[in-house]
Design an enzyme around this catalytic site. Structure first.
Site, PDB file in Angstrom:
ATOM      1  NE  ARG A   1       3.565  -3.454   0.442  1.00 39.91           N
ATOM      2  CZ  ARG A   1       3.140  -2.625   1.401  1.00 39.91           C
ATOM      3  NH1 ARG A   1       4.004  -2.001   2.176  1.00 39.91           N
ATOM      4  NH2 ARG A   1       1.847  -2.419   1.568  1.00 39.91           N
TER       5      ARG A   1
ATOM      6  CG  ASP B   1       1.902   4.355  -0.521  1.00 40.11           C
ATOM      7  OD1 ASP B   1       1.170   4.879   0.338  1.00 40.11           O
ATOM      8  OD2 ASP B   1       2.854   3.613  -0.231  1.00 40.11           O
TER       9      ASP B   1
END
Lengths: 335, 335
Positions: free
Chosen positions: A86, A229
């Site tokens: 990711r 994140d």
């Protein structure tokens, strides 16, 4: 303590977050490349949890390739596959970076790889507990709290970042009501946050994402608390799509906006939020719910799953080291 | 022209908007009380469409009770049941009010009731075409447009309010891209708006509601265009939950916010938006999708389905009479 990641008999077990809360199903992994697929498919998600998982995946890699002649090649290959699983969460790269030196120096000891993974995991929990204490000081008695996505035990090693602060404030009887955005399209709020709070007997109220503004206008929310994140050198915050919207609402209504993230989420090498690669995911996450069709599959979508909140909209950034009010480049640099 | 409402052989037929777009199913009604249930269950929705439907339901009432001795009692009963079907959209009360005089004067002629319903229906379409022309003048070449919920043909007699302006601007080749909020929990955007635009070969891009802010920050949206369920005397706008959020985003980012609604949506008897009864609906609209369970059914929810946008956040209110910039009490009063 609830944790979505466990190491057992030299295997990695992950609580499948795709099927929670309707099913509590643990999946078992023996190969790093399968763990990379699990990260990609969101069996495990949440920046710190992805970092921890990648650490254990590296330990799996040493087991899988222990009899292989060119271990260095194979294990580096696994590291690179994991790196590509990711693009946005920084903790993934932060954790994997800690294995580069092992590979460079031909150290393939399971003991060393596993110790490091366990340390990443344990440190994460410790940091969350610290951040809980630091962040909850900002919460006043009878505050209403809104959180987005899931920045809880399920997104970390345990206890959570944003939900860590909320847990700590709850334990001190400060919170009037916790609201959880359902967080489309993946519904981390209504599925994961509601489940993990219920698991700890903490009540919360699920709303659609588009209800937040109305709720704030009704003065039911005093603090919006989210995880991150990635945080860039200038203190821009990359987090789940919808976070920027909430930051605008907080500014417009003059309520608090708190970001809770360990320093392992801070990427000092990137100047600003718009430099970060924002992941786009498949249309069917919007057009379907799981296997269930919602609408026609040929409709165009724009499924960006993170957004950028500029530092100037953040009232306080809570890390395990300290709380930084009105964070900016200099304050991040001195951290 | 696409219309979700039709009168055939003395029956009322409604296109079932609960199952669109996966099924195109027409339901047939012979009793006003069943139509009230259909409105409540959202077989038909959208303020103008609800008003038109209520008109036809009154025509059904005269047929059903034509041999009944105390027609006045029965037909008034039906009117009152219809009035209670949903609390927020004003067009329902506006349409029903037009039948009060018939009942008061013992006029139960199907011809009169039906003519009135047809007139309400036809006038609505005419008004939408007018509003399309008036509103599209605000759109510049290559503007990106974001709309919320469904304020289209399916929400009206045909052509639509917000989507009427968008259709008109599209026909003049002005629009670069149309974005449709999916509009949780009922998904009027991804199900209805996307379907009716596709029906007319107009492309649109579906986003989750929490993506709007990011999209606007990327400068992909120049106008947000929505309908209304009720507009109060001071020009506050009651519309689908999430509308207020968009109005705040428009103000914060200095882009246009347009409300498109016929004067039949304006309730001059109510001073301000917060005086309007905002409908709360069942938890399972959030916790389920249709029959599909999303999460545990015992979680608390706050499912308010409309919100209030204060007049000061509205750049232009488009009615069939004129476009009102920066609407307020005086401008509404003079309308």
């Amino acid at each position: 303590m609830l944790s979505p990641i466990r190491w057992q008999n030299n295997k990695l077990q992950l609580l499948d977050q795709r099927v929670l809360p309707l099913r509590e199903k643990w999946l078992s992994y023996e190969k790093a490349c399968d763990v990379a697929t699990a990260i990609q498919n969101m069996v495990v998600r949440g920046a710190p949890a992805i970092g921890i998982t990648a650490g254990y995946a590296m330990a799996l890699s040493t087991i899988q390739h222990k009899n292989y002649k060119n271990k260095q090649k194979k294990i580096r290959q696994d590291l690179n596959i994991l790196k590509k699983s990711r693009p946005t969460a920084y903790n993934l790269f932060w954790a994997l970076q800690q294995y580069e030196h092992f590979i460079d120096t031909n150290n393939f000891s399971l003991q060393d790889y596993l110790s490091k993974a366990i340390k990443i995991h344990q440190d994460d929990i410790k940091n969350n507990l610290k951040m809980g204490k630091i962040g909850e000081k900002y919460i006043q008695k009878n505050d209403g709290i809104l959180t987005h996505c899931n920045a809880g035990a399920l997104a970390t090693g345990g206890f959570g970042t944003a939900l860590g602060v909320i847990r700590a404030a709850h334990n001190n009887n400060k919170i009037k009501k916790i609201y959880a955005d359902e967080t489309r399209p993946w519904l981390q709020g209504s599925r994961l946050t509601a489940w993990e709070l219920a698991h700890d007997n903490i009540k919360c109220c699920v709303i659609t994402d588009n209800t937040a503004a109305h709720l704030i206008r009704e003065k039911k929310v005093q603090w919006i608390i989210v995880g991150a994140d990635r945080i860039t050198a200038n203190a821009d915050v990359i987090n789940k799509i919808g976070t920027y919207n909430l930051a605008v609402l907080a500014k417009f209504h003059k309520i608090g906006f708190m970001v809770v993230a360990p320093t392992s989420t801070i990427d000092k090498n990137l100047k600003k939020g718009t430099d970060v690669q924002i992941e786009k995911r498949r249309a069917d996450e919007i057009l379907n719910f799981g296997e269930k069709k919602i609408t026609n599959k040929n409709y165009d979508t724009y499924n960006v799953v993170f957004d950028v909140t500029p530092a100037k909209l953040v009232d306080v950034l809570v890390t395990e080291k300290e709380a930084i009010e009105n964070p900016n480049f200099n304050k991040i640099n001195e951290l």
